[in-house]
Design an enzyme around this catalytic site. Structure first.
Site, PDB file in Angstrom:
ATOM      1  N   LEU A   1       0.769  -1.225  -0.525  1.00 55.27           N
ATOM      2  CA  LEU A   1       0.263   0.044   0.427  1.00 55.27           C
ATOM      3  C   LEU A   1       0.969   1.209  -0.119  1.00 55.27           C
ATOM      4  CD1 LEU A   1      -3.036  -1.017   2.410  1.00 55.27           C
ATOM      5  CD2 LEU A   1      -3.595   0.298   0.589  1.00 55.27           C
TER       6      LEU A   1
ATOM      7  N   SER B   1       0.562  -5.930   2.584  1.00 59.48           N
ATOM      8  CA  SER B   1      -0.893  -4.874   3.157  1.00 59.48           C
ATOM      9  C   SER B   1      -2.551  -6.320   2.568  1.00 59.48           C
ATOM     10  CB  SER B   1      -1.019  -4.164   1.967  1.00 59.48           C
ATOM     11  OG  SER B   1      -0.365  -3.463   2.466  1.00 59.48           O
TER      12      SER B   1
ATOM     13  N   GLY C   1      -8.523  -5.796  10.328  1.00 57.65           N
ATOM     14  CA  GLY C   1      -9.709  -4.978  10.800  1.00 57.65           C
ATOM     15  C   GLY C   1      -9.937  -3.506  10.304  1.00 57.65           C
TER      16      GLY C   1
ATOM     17  N   HIS D   1       1.121  -9.434  18.609  1.00 56.72           N
ATOM     18  CA  HIS D   1      -0.137  -8.871  18.309  1.00 56.72           C
ATOM     19  C   HIS D   1      -1.048 -10.125  19.297  1.00 56.72           C
ATOM     20  CE1 HIS D   1      -4.548  -8.909  17.294  1.00 56.72           C
ATOM     21  NE2 HIS D   1      -4.443  -7.806  16.595  1.00 56.72           N
TER      22      HIS D   1
ATOM     23  N   ARG E   1     -12.473  -8.473  18.899  1.00 54.53           N
ATOM     24  CA  ARG E   1     -12.264  -7.826  20.891  1.00 54.53           C
ATOM     25  C   ARG E   1     -13.168  -6.375  20.341  1.00 54.53           C
ATOM     26  NH1 ARG E   1      -7.191  -7.339  22.201  1.00 54.53           N
ATOM     27  NH2 ARG E   1      -6.651  -7.007  20.137  1.00 54.53           N
TER      28      ARG E   1
ATOM     29  N   VAL F   1      -2.455   0.564   8.047  1.00 58.60           N
ATOM     30  CA  VAL F   1      -3.122   0.391   6.609  1.00 58.60           C
ATOM     31  C   VAL F   1      -3.036   2.510   6.732  1.00 58.60           C
ATOM     32  CG1 VAL F   1      -3.564  -1.689   6.692  1.00 58.60           C
ATOM     33  CG2 VAL F   1      -5.196   0.219   7.121  1.00 58.60           C
TER      34      VAL F   1
HETATM   35  C1  LIG Z   1      -1.875 -10.504   9.587  1.00 60.52           C
HETATM   36  C2  LIG Z   1      -1.785  -8.925   9.439  1.00 60.52           C
HETATM   37  C3  LIG Z   1      -3.329  -7.730   9.763  1.00 60.52           C
HETATM   38  C4  LIG Z   1      -3.010  -6.626   9.930  1.00 60.52           C
HETATM   39  N1  LIG Z   1      -4.128  -5.761   9.853  1.00 60.52           N
HETATM   40  C5  LIG Z   1      -4.234  -4.642   9.875  1.00 60.52           C
HETATM   41  C6  LIG Z   1      -5.189  -3.975  10.243  1.00 60.52           C
HETATM   42  O1  LIG Z   1      -6.807  -4.165   9.909  1.00 60.52           O
HETATM   43  N2  LIG Z   1      -5.061  -2.432  10.232  1.00 60.52           N
HETATM   44  C7  LIG Z   1      -4.261  -2.007  10.476  1.00 60.52           C
HETATM   45  O2  LIG Z   1      -3.373  -0.088  10.481  1.00 60.52           O
HETATM   46  N3  LIG Z   1      -2.659  -2.900   9.659  1.00 60.52           N
HETATM   47  C8  LIG Z   1      -2.622  -3.915   9.823  1.00 60.52           C
HETATM   48  N4  LIG Z   1      -1.285  -4.756   9.522  1.00 60.52           N
HETATM   49  C9  LIG Z   1      -0.533  -4.141   9.549  1.00 60.52           C
HETATM   50  C10 LIG Z   1      -0.313  -3.254   7.815  1.00 60.52           C
HETATM   51  O3  LIG Z   1      -1.347  -4.314   6.721  1.00 60.52           O
HETATM   52  C11 LIG Z   1       0.957  -3.002   7.175  1.00 60.52           C
HETATM   53  O4  LIG Z   1       1.956  -2.461   8.768  1.00 60.52           O
HETATM   54  C12 LIG Z   1       1.072  -2.736   6.037  1.00 60.52           C
HETATM   55  O5  LIG Z   1       0.007  -3.018   5.246  1.00 60.52           O
HETATM   56  C13 LIG Z   1       2.382  -2.596   5.543  1.00 60.52           C
HETATM   57  O6  LIG Z   1       2.117  -1.975   3.994  1.00 60.52           O
HETATM   58  P1  LIG Z   1       3.659  -1.702   3.514  1.00 60.52           P
HETATM   59  O7  LIG Z   1       3.431  -1.074   2.426  1.00 60.52           O
HETATM   60  O8  LIG Z   1       4.507  -0.645   4.264  1.00 60.52           O
HETATM   61  O9  LIG Z   1       4.429  -2.715   3.098  1.00 60.52           O
HETATM   62  P2  LIG Z   1       3.826  -3.938   2.670  1.00 60.52           P
HETATM   63  O10 LIG Z   1       2.280  -4.437   2.174  1.00 60.52           O
HETATM   64  O11 LIG Z   1       4.486  -5.552   2.976  1.00 60.52           O
HETATM   65  O12 LIG Z   1       4.869  -4.507   1.382  1.00 60.52           O
HETATM   66  C14 LIG Z   1       5.961  -4.717   0.685  1.00 60.52           C
HETATM   67  C15 LIG Z   1       5.788  -4.945  -0.277  1.00 60.52           C
HETATM   68  O13 LIG Z   1       7.727  -4.960  -0.500  1.00 60.52           O
HETATM   69  C16 LIG Z   1       7.646  -5.446  -1.835  1.00 60.52           C
HETATM   70  N5  LIG Z   1       9.186  -6.186  -1.131  1.00 60.52           N
HETATM   71  C17 LIG Z   1      10.082  -6.440  -0.035  1.00 60.52           C
HETATM   72  N6  LIG Z   1      11.349  -6.161   0.026  1.00 60.52           N
HETATM   73  C18 LIG Z   1      11.635  -5.845  -1.115  1.00 60.52           C
HETATM   74  C19 LIG Z   1      12.784  -5.961  -2.093  1.00 60.52           C
HETATM   75  N7  LIG Z   1      14.163  -6.740  -1.405  1.00 60.52           N
HETATM   76  N8  LIG Z   1      12.740  -5.624  -3.981  1.00 60.52           N
HETATM   77  C20 LIG Z   1      11.671  -5.750  -3.767  1.00 60.52           C
HETATM   78  N9  LIG Z   1      10.425  -5.768  -3.337  1.00 60.52           N
HETATM   79  C21 LIG Z   1      10.404  -6.055  -2.177  1.00 60.52           C
HETATM   80  C22 LIG Z   1       7.338  -6.780  -1.605  1.00 60.52           C
HETATM   81  O14 LIG Z   1       7.311  -7.167  -2.509  1.00 60.52           O
HETATM   82  C23 LIG Z   1       5.541  -5.836  -0.920  1.00 60.52           C
HETATM   83  O15 LIG Z   1       5.117  -5.564  -2.636  1.00 60.52           O
HETATM   84  C24 LIG Z   1      -1.580  -6.345  10.052  1.00 60.52           C
HETATM   85  C25 LIG Z   1      -0.742  -6.663   9.549  1.00 60.52           C
HETATM   86  C26 LIG Z   1      -0.274  -8.461   9.686  1.00 60.52           C
HETATM   87  C27 LIG Z   1       0.356  -8.935   9.590  1.00 60.52           C
END
Ligand SMILES: Cc1cc2nc3c(=O)[nH]c(=O)nc-3n(C[C@H](O)[C@H](O)[C@H](O)COP(=O)(O)OP(=O)(O)OC[C@H]3O[C@@H](n4cnc5c(N)ncnc54)[C@H](O)[C@@H]3O)c2cc1C
Length: 659
Positions: A15, A44, A49, A257, A273, A411
């Site tokens: 995201l 993401s 939630g 968590h 919850r 998120v």
């Molecule tokens: C099970 C679960 C449920 C969650 N629920 C919630 C919620 O309800 N509400 C909330 O606010 N947060 C929630 N979170 C947290 C939230 O989802 C994440 O913090 C957030 O989506 C992270 O987004 P991001 O874009 O930073 O990374 P990510 O979505 O993890 O994306 C990382 C990207 O980087 C790429 N990548 C990684 N390393 C490399 C590399 N070396 N070279 C090229 N590409 C690479 C991957 O392919 C991926 O596309 C939850 C987390 C988990 C684990």
């Protein structure tokens, strides 16, 4: 070596990366995204939630606004966060929700009239006014004062990621999938892009960019028990660390968590919850009110996780053949509610546990969940240490979350930081800082370094097995650098991890081919993950206090007098065993909300010498502006709007609030 040029290189298709890419593209830059997996399969998508934003549309959200969200976020962080960043965030989050709605995210909506809900184990009737019918609704989540977590049943991340990804497709932004950034191209002052490894054929490609943004998510996989996807190994943060000049911030701030399915670690959302689910022990007793009479199951995650572990240690854990756990009981919500608002939870329970959560309790125990630490940036997402390098999302330490992030704030952070950082990247590209000249000699030097690293692993015939070392690292992190920490165990962890790091250079692979070789990829990533693990353990050992998710039994009090500061970990010399730690003081004199009691958990912090003075100053300002509106008061306490792009500065409209 193949070389690809672009204005902006975004590493990560989650995201945060996608939203930052869009912002930079909309300002006319050529943008290219790299991802390990197709973007729509980024982690993401797993967010169930919801997303926090103070829309104030519902009865339980009435009166909500940026100020309330800000306060929840700062208290949640245990005063470890950057309050200016928190202001940018809470101000922009409502705009982000609305933008996502306009892109088709099917947010659950307010239904006018009466409905049943369960609050604190009691069935109550909530009534929503006709005027709110059809507006975006919110659930109770993240221990917030007001209900402000917007959601799409329990598939929020999925819906958001698909919508943002579709926007990048509409903008024609190319995504190079199964491409891993393995090193940054830099000269110690400026970043020029990244050396990237094609995971299919093993070839190295140089991506040269005026601005590079790392949005690679968290590093949860350094732990054994984690809710994170298998791709969350933190390589983006590691390659920034390996520049020697970019620090990682607060790596010891790791969130656990409370309700991961035991033992698989699959998350069941906090929405359970929030919607009225209860935690029970081996006797079926609801124990959280005994510890947290006010917030009960909805105290912040660090507090609930610690209470659960303590309750298990007091002999009240239930047991199955994998060990001890507690129970999450959502049976009282009824099949109808679960079928509509917690569908994924129902499916997870069905497929992975073989139970029906409308009738049976779910075995849960806390597991690693979120990485508050990451690449340290300023409020515009510019990384410390290297011009032209930016970071956002979970990979960054922007620092919205301090030592504990609130449920639903992550998120929201991804899209909000994507909007702000993407715009700052566009500004950088139009400024003189965006100009660059890269010598072929430097490029060759950077590529040669990566080639040497990979051949040192592939050509090695040492005795060590990378998968076994990975397992050993994950066990150390879970056992000794987990929810409850102690100096002696942390010292042991650092020593054992440094030994593993030495052994990780003595691996022997069974497959030596360069491409499509998971064993080679793992052996290479292992060395980076060990560095991150050492940053976490060493930072935790040195931080002799308890704050948010960092809890030391030997130093149980939050110590604002000595530790109101952010850890910066540098790996300046490749040969060093542990990072050099520096500290960045948080300035109480400019805080809008000086340190105090969080409203839950322990109440015995050691006060910062400046706190009383700042409190008095704030009271005077408030008294002087007694008749002014809340925006004017806020502006007098801690101005922030100047840090936002102009188009994001306007007030947010809310039902019943004049703007
Ligand atoms: C099970 C679960 C449920 C969650 N629920 C919630 C919620 O309800 N509400 C909330 O606010 N947060 C929630 N979170 C947290 C939230 O989802 C994440 O913090 C957030 O989506 C992270 O987004 P991001 O874009 O930073 O990374 P990510 O979505 O993890 O994306 C990382 C990207 O980087 C790429 N990548 C990684 N390393 C490399 C590399 N070396 N070279 C090229 N590409 C690479 C991957 O392919 C991926 O596309 C939850 C987390 C988990 C684990």
């Amino acid at each position: 070596m193949e070389t690809i040029h672009t204005d902006v290189l975004v590493i990560g298709g989650g995201l945060a990366g996608l939203r930052a890419a869009l912002a930079a593209r909309k300002r006319g830059n050529s943008v290219l995204i790299l991802s390990l997996v197709p973007p729509k399969r980024s982690h993401s998508a797993a967010a169930q939630g919801g997303m926090q934003a103070s829309l104030g549309n519902t009865t339980k959200g009435a009166g909500d606004n940026e100020d309330v969200h800000f306060e929840d976020t700062v208290r949640g962080s245990d005063w470890g966060n950057d309050q200016e960043v928190a202001r940018l965030f809470v101000h922009t989050a409502p705009k982000a929700v609305r933008e996502l709605a306009s892109w088709g995210v099917p947010w659950n909506r307010v239904q006018a009239g009466e409905r049943e809900a369960i609050i604190d184990n009691r069935r109550v009737t909530l009534s929503e006014p006709e005027a709110a019918h059809g507006l975006i609704t919110a659930r109770d989540f993240g221990g917030t004062k007001k209900w402000r977590t917007c959601y799409v049943s329990d598939g929020t991340g999925h819906a958001m990621l698909y919508a943002v990804s579709d926007q990048t497709i509409a903008e024609g932004i190319p995504v190079h999938e199964r491409m891993e950034a393995v090193s940054l191209i830099h000269d110690g002052l400026r970043c020029y892009g990244a050396i990237v490894r094609n995971l299919i054929d093993g070839k190295l490609v140089a991506y040269i960019a005026r601005a590079t943004c790392i949005a690679t998510g968290g590093f949860g996989r350094i732990y054994q028990s984690t809710t994170n996807a298998v791709i969350n190994e933190g390589i983006g943060a590691a390659i920034a660390l390996e520049t020697g000049v970019v620090p990682l911030g607060n790596m010891e701030a790791v969130q656990f968590h409370p309700t991961a399915i035991f033992p698989a670690g699959i998350l069941v959302t906090e929405g359970c919850r929030g919607d009225g689910g209860l935690l029970r022990d081996v006797d079926g007793h609801r124990f959280m009110p005994d510890y947290e009479p006010e917030k009960k199951e909805l105290a912040s995650r660090d507090v609930v996780s610690r209470r659960m572990e303590a309750h298990i240690r007091s002999g009240k854990g239930a047991r199955n053949r994998f060990g001890e756990h507690l129970w999450l009981d959502i049976t009282q919500l009824g099949a109808q509610h679960i079928d509509h608002k917690l569908r994924e939870v129902k499916e997870i329970c069905h497929y992975f546990l073989g139970i029906d959560p409308a009738r049976q309790w779910i075995p849960v125990r806390p597991a690693q969940h979120y990485s508050m630490g990451g690449i340290r940036t300023n409020a515009h997402g510019a990384a410390y240490g290297l011009s032209g390098l930016f970071a956002c999302g979970e990979a960054a330490c922007w620092d919205l979350h301090g030592f504990n992030r609130l449920g639903g704030n992550s998120v929201a952070e991804t899209v909000v930081s994507g909007m702000i950082v993407g715009d700052a990247i566009a500004d950088f590209c139009t400024s003189s800082g965006g100009d660059m000249s890269l010598s072929t000699a430097l490029l060759r030097e950077c590529a040669d370094k990566v080639r040497a690293e990979f051949s040192a692993i592939a050509d090695n015939h040492g005795p060590e097995n990378p998968a076994a070392l990975l397992g050993a690292m994950q066990a150390i992190m879970t056992d000794k650098v987990g929810i409850v920490r102690h100096g002696e165990q942390l010292a042991e962890a650092v020593r054992e991890l440094t030994e593993l790091a030495a052994r990780s250079r003595q691996v022997g692979l069974r497959t030596h081919r360069p491409g499509a070789n998971p064993e080679l990829t793992l052996a290479w990533r292992l060395q980076k993950m060990l560095k991150l693990a050492i940053c976490v353990a060493h930072g935790a050992r040195q931080r002799t206090e308890s704050r948010g998710a960092h809890f030391r039994t030997d130093f149980p009090r939050r110590n604002d007098a000595e530790w109101l500061k952010r850890t910066l970990a540098y790996w300046t010399d490749p040969a060093q065993l542990v990072p050099s730690l520096h500290y960045e003081a948080l300035d109480v004199r400019h805080m809008e909300l000086p340190p105090g009691w969080r409203g839950y958990g322990a109440r015995d912090a050691i006060e910062h010498p400046e706190t009383a003075h700042r409190m008095a100053q704030i009271e005077t300002i408030r008294a002087q502006l007694a008749t002014a509106d809340r925006h004017a008061v806020q502006d007098a306490l801690m101005p922030f709007r100047h840090l936002l792009p102009t188009h994001l500065r306007g007030d947010n409209a809310r039902p019943g609030e004049s703007t």
